[in-house]
Every structure is written in C-alpha cells, then in structure tokens.
Design a protein around this motif. Structure first.
Motif, short mmCIF file in Angstrom:
data_model
loop_
_atom_site.label_atom_id
_atom_site.label_comp_id
_atom_site.label_asym_id
_atom_site.label_seq_id
_atom_site.Cartn_x
_atom_site.Cartn_y
_atom_site.Cartn_z
N ASP A 1 0.83 -1.19 0.00
CA ASP A 1 0.00 0.00 0.00
C ASP A 1 0.87 1.25 0.00
O ASP A 1 2.07 1.18 -0.25
CB ASP A 1 -0.97 -0.02 1.19
N GLU A 2 0.28 2.38 0.30
CA GLU A 2 0.98 3.67 0.23
C GLU A 2 2.18 3.77 1.17
O GLU A 2 3.02 4.65 0.99
CB GLU A 2 0.00 4.82 0.50
N ARG A 3 2.26 2.88 2.16
CA ARG A 3 3.45 2.89 3.02
C ARG A 3 4.73 2.73 2.21
O ARG A 3 5.80 3.16 2.63
CB ARG A 3 3.41 1.75 4.04
N SER B 1 5.14 3.68 -1.14
CA SER B 1 5.14 4.51 -2.34
C SER B 1 6.52 5.15 -2.54
O SER B 1 7.34 5.22 -1.62
CB SER B 1 4.08 5.61 -2.23
N LYS B 2 6.74 5.63 -3.74
CA LYS B 2 7.99 6.35 -4.02
C LYS B 2 8.11 7.55 -3.09
O LYS B 2 9.20 7.82 -2.55
CB LYS B 2 8.05 6.79 -5.47
N ALA C 1 7.00 7.84 -0.09
CA ALA C 1 7.38 7.37 1.25
C ALA C 1 8.88 7.08 1.31
O ALA C 1 9.54 7.44 2.29
CB ALA C 1 6.58 6.13 1.62
#
Length: 117
Positions: free
Chosen positions: A14-16, A18-19, A21
C-alpha cells in the motif's frame, strides 16, 4: 492452479511503500533501510500465501505415491519437507528432501550519492 499474474489484488502493498514514502525516508537513511525491511517482509508474506499451498499439493501427491515427507520448516520464507531414513551405520539421514526457499531482495540505495550523480 492460479497463476500469480491472475491475482485479484495484492493485499499488503500500500501507500506505506510509495515512491514518496521512500523519498521522505531519505536516501541511504536508517528510515529507508527500515522501510525496505518492512517491504521485504510484506512481499514474502504475499508470496508465501501462493507458494505454500502449491508445495503442500506437490508433497501430498508425492506422499500418495509412497513417500513419507514431513514438513520440517522452521523459518519464515522456507518450506522444507524431509523423509527420514532409518538408522544406518552412518547415522540418521534422509531419503528424500523437497524444499523451497523464498528470497526477496528490496533495496533503496544505501550510498549518500544522489540518484543523478
């Protein structure tokens, strides 16, 4: 058998991860190393959900054909089955071993150089 390409959804990515992050964690930082470790673990969990049931089917079929393979897995990311050998003059051993070791590598460059350098 379900193809990995047919998976409806990847549950844990998930978004944890992401680029943005990774960029926020910092190039070569302790936070980026930690994020890589977390992503590695999540990918292993996701892949093991697919691999493990298939290995159990394979070993079940081998056992139905006369083998006596037992699950001796003791670490996450591994699936090991062994068929014990009766004691011999050389000691105990195994007739048959069937194993799969999952290796996932996740990296975010650990150098202090910028991506453009």
């Amino acid at each position: 058998m379900q193809s990995i390409l047919d998976c409806e959804e990847v549950k844990v990515i998930d978004e944890r991860f992401s680029k943005a992050a990774f960029d926020a964690a910092g190039w070569g930082s302790e936070d980026s190393r930690s994020l890589c470790g977390q992503l590695d673990a999540e990918i292993q969990r996701e892949l093991m959900e697919i691999i493990k049931p298939v290995m159990y089917k394979i070993v079940g079929k081998l056992n139905a054909m006369g083998h006596a393979l037992n699950d001796v897995s003791d670490e996450f990311g591994e699936i090991h089955f062994r068929e014990p050998l009766e004691s011999t003059a050389r000691g105990r051993g195994f007739k048959t071993i069937v194993a799969a070791d999952l290796v996932v590598t996740v990296g975010y460059p650990q150098s202090q150089r910028t991506p453009d350098a």
